[in-house]
Enzyme design. Sequence first.
Site, mmCIF file in Angstrom:
data_model
loop_
_atom_site.group_PDB
_atom_site.id
_atom_site.type_symbol
_atom_site.label_atom_id
_atom_site.label_comp_id
_atom_site.label_asym_id
_atom_site.label_seq_id
_atom_site.Cartn_x
_atom_site.Cartn_y
_atom_site.Cartn_z
ATOM 1 N N HIS A 101 -37.632 -18.473 14.450
ATOM 2 C CA HIS A 101 -37.161 -19.656 13.727
ATOM 3 C C HIS A 101 -38.155 -19.976 12.611
ATOM 4 C CE1 HIS A 101 -34.905 -23.331 13.121
ATOM 5 N NE2 HIS A 101 -36.017 -24.040 13.214
ATOM 6 N N HIS A 134 -35.344 -23.352 4.602
ATOM 7 C CA HIS A 134 -34.575 -23.690 5.803
ATOM 8 C C HIS A 134 -33.236 -24.285 5.385
ATOM 9 C CE1 HIS A 134 -33.321 -24.869 9.645
ATOM 10 N NE2 HIS A 134 -34.397 -25.477 10.101
ATOM 11 N N LYS A 194 -37.813 -17.932 6.737
ATOM 12 C CA LYS A 194 -37.871 -19.214 6.031
ATOM 13 C C LYS A 194 -39.055 -19.276 5.082
ATOM 14 C CE LYS A 194 -35.518 -21.722 9.758
ATOM 15 N NZ LYS A 194 -35.424 -20.586 10.699
ATOM 16 N N CYS A 204 -29.608 -27.297 13.361
ATOM 17 C CA CYS A 204 -30.209 -26.099 12.773
ATOM 18 C C CYS A 204 -29.936 -24.828 13.562
ATOM 19 C CB CYS A 204 -31.714 -26.302 12.621
ATOM 20 S SG CYS A 204 -32.128 -27.689 11.546
#
Length: 422
Positions: A309, A346, A341, A169
Site C-alpha cells: 500500500h 494515492h 504511490k 482506499c
Amino acid sequence: MSRRAVITGLGTVAPGGIGTKAYWNLLSEGRSATRIITHFDASPYRSRMAGEVDFDPVREGLSPQEIRRLDRAAQFALVAGREAMHDSGIEFDHLDPSRIGVALGTAVGCTTSLEREFVVGSDRGKYWEIDQNYTVPHLYDYFTPSSMAAEVAWLVGAEGPATVVSTGCTSGLDSVGYAAELIAEGSADVVITGGTEAPLSPITVVCFDVIRASSTRNDDPEHACRPFDRTRDGLVLAEGAAILVLEELEHARARGAHIYGEVAGFASRCNAYHMTGLHPEGKEMSDAINAAMDMARVDPTAIGYINAHGSGTKQNDLHETAAFKRSLGDHAYRTPVSGFKSMIGHSLGAIGSLEIVGSLLAFEEGVIPPTANLHDPDPECDLDYVPLVAREANVNAVLTVGSGFGGFQSAMVLRKVEEVRR
C-alpha cells in the site's frame, strides 16, 4: 471443478501518461509524476501537490455529449475500459450479455462535479438551498456513483450483475475481488472491473489537510511521497483509473486469449478500531493476507513480490511492515517489496486497481518496479523495499495489499497461469 478468474485485458489512465504502456514505462523507470496542483488554485492549502493526469477527453475519443454529461472519473473509466476491451480481444457483441458483469470501485464518486455544481447552484455558498436552474441536468447522476457502473455496462453491453464497490482506499482491490467472486460462483463469465477516481478538488484537499495525512513538501512535489523512508511526512493525493477484463479460465482458453494472471486469492478485514488509526502490529492486514494465501493455496515461500500500500504516512508503513512479517515470517526478509504511490500518488479508490495492473506487468516483463524517493530507509521498516531502481526478477506469485479509512484491510494473491493456445 471450481471456476477460476483470470485477467485478459488491461486499460489505464494514470499520472504520467494515458495507456498501459506509458504507465508501465513510468513505473519501470522509477519516475515520479507528482507535481503542484494545476486543476485549481491550491495556494491556500497545507498540501498543494497531486498526481494529476494530463487528460484531454477530445483527444481520447469522447464525444461532446459524453464530455458534457460525465464526471471526470467516469470519463477515465470509459477511456481505460475501451483500452481494456481492445486489449482483451473479446468480441463483446458475440457474448450472451446476461453473462457479462461490471464491478467498479470508487471512494468518493463524482466529487469534482458535485463540488462544481454546488458552487454554481449556491452562488459560492451565498444561498443555503441550491437553485437547480443553475445546475446541469445530470446532477442526479453525480449523486449516485452507480451511474458510473452503468456507463461501463453500456460500453460493453453488459446485462449481468453491475455494481459499485465503495470501501474507501481499498475499493480498487475490493472491486476486482468481488468480480472474481462473481466468476467463481457462476454469476458471470466475463466481468469488467477496476477502479476510477478524480478527487482533486478543494473539498478533498482540505479534508486531508485537516487530518494532517498529506505531505507538506510543496517545494519538492516530485519527491514528496516517500514510503518507508525515515523522512516521510504523508501521502500525496492523485487521480486515475485502471480497468481490467476478468474472464473465467476455460472461457479464456477456449478463445486462445492472452492471460496476464489469475486472481488466486482475495480477502478483506476491518479493524473496528478507528476511522483513520491503525494498530502498529498489523494484525488485521495480516489476517487478510493469511486468508488470501489460504484461498490461493500458497504458502509464504511462494510469494515472489509484494506490492505494498505504501502511502508514505508514518503509521501505515509501520503497520504494513509488521503485517508482512506476521504473515510471511522469515520469508518476508527475502521478498522484494515496492510502493507505486511514490511515483503516481494515492488515487484513493483507483489505486488498488492501478497496483494490480503494475503487478501483472511485473509478471510479463520480469521486472519489479522500485519504490521511488527511498533514500533514507526507516530502521523500523527493515524489509527489502527495492529502493530507487527497478529489479529484474522472475516472479510467479504476487501479494498486493490495500489499507483504507474506516479500518479496511484487503489482500490479493495474483498468480501466473500456464496458457493453452488453440
